[in-house]
Design a protein around this motif. Structure first.
Motif, PDB file in Angstrom:
ATOM      1  N   ALA A  64       0.855  -1.187   0.000  1.00  0.00           N
ATOM      2  CA  ALA A  64       0.000   0.000   0.000  1.00  0.00           C
ATOM      3  C   ALA A  64       0.898   1.247   0.000  1.00  0.00           C
ATOM      4  CB  ALA A  64      -0.915  -0.012   1.219  1.00  0.00           C
ATOM      5  N   PRO A  65       0.371   2.399  -0.399  1.00  0.00           N
ATOM      6  CA  PRO A  65      -0.997   2.633  -0.868  1.00  0.00           C
ATOM      7  C   PRO A  65      -1.224   2.126  -2.292  1.00  0.00           C
ATOM      8  CG  PRO A  65       0.278   4.658  -1.014  1.00  0.00           C
ATOM      9  CD  PRO A  65       1.152   3.652  -0.325  1.00  0.00           C
ATOM     10  N   PHE A  66      -2.505   1.842  -2.591  1.00  0.00           N
ATOM     11  CA  PHE A  66      -2.916   1.454  -3.942  1.00  0.00           C
ATOM     12  C   PHE A  66      -3.561   2.669  -4.599  1.00  0.00           C
ATOM     13  CE2 PHE A  66      -2.570  -2.339  -1.458  1.00  0.00           C
ATOM     14  CZ  PHE A  66      -2.056  -3.281  -2.328  1.00  0.00           C
ATOM     15  N   TRP A  67      -3.201   2.943  -5.856  1.00  0.00           N
ATOM     16  CA  TRP A  67      -3.671   4.182  -6.453  1.00  0.00           C
ATOM     17  C   TRP A  67      -3.569   4.162  -7.972  1.00  0.00           C
ATOM     18  CZ3 TRP A  67      -0.111   6.936  -9.380  1.00  0.00           C
ATOM     19  CH2 TRP A  67       1.236   6.578  -9.213  1.00  0.00           C
ATOM     20  N   PHE A  68      -4.375   5.018  -8.580  1.00  0.00           N
ATOM     21  CA  PHE A  68      -4.143   5.488  -9.942  1.00  0.00           C
ATOM     22  C   PHE A  68      -4.787   6.853 -10.069  1.00  0.00           C
ATOM     23  CE2 PHE A  68      -8.429   3.896 -10.973  1.00  0.00           C
ATOM     24  CZ  PHE A  68      -8.879   4.808 -11.924  1.00  0.00           C
ATOM     25  N   GLY A  69      -4.390   7.626 -11.071  1.00  0.00           N
ATOM     26  CA  GLY A  69      -4.876   9.006 -11.187  1.00  0.00           C
ATOM     27  C   GLY A  69      -4.088   9.896 -10.264  1.00  0.00           C
ATOM     28  N   ASP A  70      -4.699  10.320  -9.159  1.00  0.00           N
ATOM     29  CA  ASP A  70      -3.989  11.125  -8.166  1.00  0.00           C
ATOM     30  C   ASP A  70      -2.860  10.296  -7.558  1.00  0.00           C
ATOM     31  OD1 ASP A  70      -5.708  13.198  -8.660  1.00  0.00           O
ATOM     32  OD2 ASP A  70      -6.996  12.773  -6.930  1.00  0.00           O
ATOM     33  N   VAL A  71      -1.639  10.790  -7.649  1.00  0.00           N
ATOM     34  CA  VAL A  71      -0.465  10.021  -7.242  1.00  0.00           C
ATOM     35  C   VAL A  71      -0.329  10.004  -5.722  1.00  0.00           C
ATOM     36  CG1 VAL A  71       2.048   9.850  -7.396  1.00  0.00           C
ATOM     37  CG2 VAL A  71       0.714  10.576  -9.391  1.00  0.00           C
ATOM     38  N   ARG A  77       0.836   1.302  -8.087  1.00  0.00           N
ATOM     39  CA  ARG A  77       0.027   1.998  -9.077  1.00  0.00           C
ATOM     40  C   ARG A  77      -0.778   0.969  -9.868  1.00  0.00           C
ATOM     41  NH1 ARG A  77       2.114   5.447 -14.367  1.00  0.00           N
ATOM     42  NH2 ARG A  77       0.029   6.149 -15.043  1.00  0.00           N
ATOM     43  N   ILE A  78      -2.087   1.201  -9.953  1.00  0.00           N
ATOM     44  CA  ILE A  78      -2.975   0.294 -10.671  1.00  0.00           C
ATOM     45  C   ILE A  78      -3.166   0.810 -12.094  1.00  0.00           C
ATOM     46  CG2 ILE A  78      -5.302  -0.696 -10.735  1.00  0.00           C
ATOM     47  CD1 ILE A  78      -5.358  -0.325  -7.685  1.00  0.00           C
ATOM     48  N   THR A  79      -3.065  -0.057 -13.063  1.00  0.00           N
ATOM     49  CA  THR A  79      -3.277   0.319 -14.464  1.00  0.00           C
ATOM     50  C   THR A  79      -4.422  -0.508 -15.047  1.00  0.00           C
ATOM     51  OG1 THR A  79      -1.651  -1.315 -15.226  1.00  0.00           O
ATOM     52  CG2 THR A  79      -0.848   0.914 -14.779  1.00  0.00           C
TER      53      THR A  79
END
Length: 250
Positions: A64-71, A77-79
Motif C-alpha cells: 500500500a498505498p494502492f492508487w491510480f490518477g492522483d499520485v 500503481r494500478i493500471t
C-alpha cells in the motif's frame, strides 16, 4: 491534618483517574497486502475471500498505498482499471498474542472513493458505501464520491472480542469507485489495538508529607504512570473537595 485522613483522600483520588490507553500497531500504513482487481468476484460464495484460510492464489502481493490518477507516494500503481472494473480486493494478516489485553480496535484510512472492511469475515467498517452494517456488496457496488482532497481519518471499531481470534487474523478490504469511469482511486490504512490497562497506577509520592500541617494550601500527588480523567472533587480533605487542580507532566 492527621495521617489517616490524608491517606483516605489519596485513595479516593487514585480511584478517580483513568490511565492513558496504550496502542499496539497490528497493520501499519504502507503494509504489504494480497490484492486482485475486481473484474469478477474474488470467491464463490461471494463472502468466502474475507475469511481466514481462504486460498488466495489469484491474489498478488504488493505494498500500500494502492492508487491510480492522483499520485500517492510509493505503493502500488494500478493500471487498466478505468472503464474496466470499479473495485479491488485486498487481504492482509496480523497476529494477536493476547486477547485479554485488547480493549478495542481503531482503523485509520485514506480512501478515494469508499470501502468496506472485514476482520475474519465480520464487517467492522464501511466508508461511503450505501447499505446498513453487514449488507451485501458485490463487484457492481459503487461508493459515494470522496470529497477532495481526501484525508487520513481514524474510526473506532466495534468490540473486537466477538470476531478476533488468538493467533493469525485476516483484515479484508474491498475498495470501491464512485463510477466505472472514475479517473482516480486511492487507498491505505492502519489497524491498532487499544491495550487494556491491567496494572493500575500507584501513588509514588505526596507533598507535603503526611502529618500535622499548620498551613495547607496545596497537595502534590505523584503517580507511577500518566493518568487522565482527574477532577478536583476527587481529592477530599475532611470531606471537602479541592477547589482546583493543575496537571503536571514530568
Amino acid at each position: 491534618m492527621r495521617r489517616r485522613n490524608l491517606l483516605i483522600a489519596m485513595s479516593a483520588l487514585a480511584l478517580g483517574f483513568a490511565v492513558h490507553a496504550k496502542a499496539a500497531v497490528l497493520v501499519p500504513r504502507a503494509a504489504s497486502w494480497r490484492w486482485r482487481p475486481g473484474n469478477n468476484e474474488a470467491s464463490a460464495p461471494v463472502h468466502l475471500w474475507r475469511e481466514p484460510g481462504f486460498a488466495d492464489t489469484e491474489f498478488t502481493t504488493a505494498p500500500a498505498p494502492f492508487w491510480f490518477g492522483d499520485v500517492l507516494e510509493g505503493g502500488t500503481r494500478i493500471t487498466g482499471m478505468r472503464n474496466a472494473y470499479s473495485c479491488i480486493f485486498l487481504r492482509t494478516e496480523f497476529v494477536v498474542t493476547n486477547l485479554v489485553e485488547i480493549g478495542g480496535l481503531r482503523m485509520g484510512s485514506l480512501v478515494d472513493d469508499g470501502f468496506v472492511a472485514w476482520i475474519n469475515g465480520t464487517e467492522v467498517l464501511r466508508i461511503r458505501v450505501s447499505g446498513g452494517h453487514g449488507s451485501a456488496v458485490t463487484i457492481t457496488t459503487l461508493a459515494s464520491n470522496a470529497p477532495e482532497p481526501v484525508s487520513f481519518t481514524t474510526n473506532n471499531l466495534q468490540t473486537p472480542l466477538s470476531y478476533l481470534t488468538l493467533g493469525t487474523n485476516v483484515l479484508a478490504v474491498q475498495v470501491f469507485q464512485s463510477s466505472l469511469g472514475s479517473t482516480d482511486l486511492g487507498f491505505d490504512c492502519s489497524l491498532e489495538s487499544i491495550v487494556t490497562e491491567t496494572i493500575p497506577p500507584e501513588i509514588t509520592g505526596v507533598a507535603p508529607a503526611p502529618g500535622t500541617v499548620s498551613d495547607l494550601s496545596e497537595i502534590t500527588v505523584t503517580f507511577s504512570e500518566p493518568v487522565t480523567g482527574v477532577a478536583a472533587a476527587h481529592l477530599l480533605v475532611n470531606g471537602i473537595g479541592a477547589s482546583s487542580f493543575v496537571a503536571i507532566d514530568n
